[in-house]
Write a protein that holds these residues in place. Structure first.
Motif, PDB file in Angstrom:
ATOM      1  N   THR A 106       0.838  -1.199   0.000  1.00  0.00           N
ATOM      2  CA  THR A 106       0.000   0.000   0.000  1.00  0.00           C
ATOM      3  C   THR A 106       0.874   1.250   0.000  1.00  0.00           C
ATOM      4  O   THR A 106       0.612   2.209  -0.732  1.00  0.00           O
ATOM      5  CB  THR A 106      -0.947   0.001   1.216  1.00  0.00           C
ATOM      6  N   ARG A 109       2.456   1.781  -3.457  1.00  0.00           N
ATOM      7  CA  ARG A 109       1.484   2.289  -4.432  1.00  0.00           C
ATOM      8  C   ARG A 109       1.172   3.763  -4.177  1.00  0.00           C
ATOM      9  O   ARG A 109       0.940   4.523  -5.127  1.00  0.00           O
ATOM     10  CB  ARG A 109       0.197   1.456  -4.396  1.00  0.00           C
ATOM     11  N   SER A 110       1.161   4.163  -2.921  1.00  0.00           N
ATOM     12  CA  SER A 110       0.848   5.560  -2.614  1.00  0.00           C
ATOM     13  C   SER A 110       2.010   6.485  -2.963  1.00  0.00           C
ATOM     14  O   SER A 110       1.810   7.687  -3.130  1.00  0.00           O
ATOM     15  CB  SER A 110       0.482   5.721  -1.136  1.00  0.00           C
TER      16      SER A 110
END
Length: 114
Positions: A106, A109-110
């Motif tokens: 996560t 991806r951020s």
């Protein structure tokens, strides 16, 4: 991750097939080798990504490596390698992947520019 589960499955099959102690030790060594390689690679990526959770993540990796080494040591001293060990490893990897590895995914991806 696939290689780690594959190694655990191979150990499970070796236990089921009542393999020799040497064969079981070889399977444990394969798990240790794949685990260390995977964790080293993952920790390098976390460092290069400047992932803020890498210390906790790495500590979990170290805990498992020490546990695998303990299992290897006890096995070398004559303690039986049982399905409990493969169950523990499969559960640990599964739990780790869905929690800490997903947190890292996560984060990466951020950090990707849109």
């Amino acid at each position: 991750h696939k290689a780690l589960f594959e190694a655990v499955n191979m150990l499970s099959q070796a236990i089921q097939d009542v393999m020799t102690d040497d064969a079981l030790m070889m399977q444990l060594a394969l798990i240790a080798q794949r685990t260390i390689f995977h964790f080293h690679t993952e920790e390098g990526l976390m460092k290069s990504d400047q992932y803020p959770g890498r210390t906790l993540h790495g500590a979990e990796h170290l805990d498992l490596i020490l546990k695998v080494r303990e299992i290897q040591y006890k096995s070398a001293k004559g303690q039986a390698v049982t399905k409990d060990i493969t169950r523990f490893l499969a559960e640990w990897f599964g739990r780790h992947i869905v929690s800490l590895d997903m947190d890292y995914a996560t984060y990466t991806r951020s950090e990707v520019p849109v």
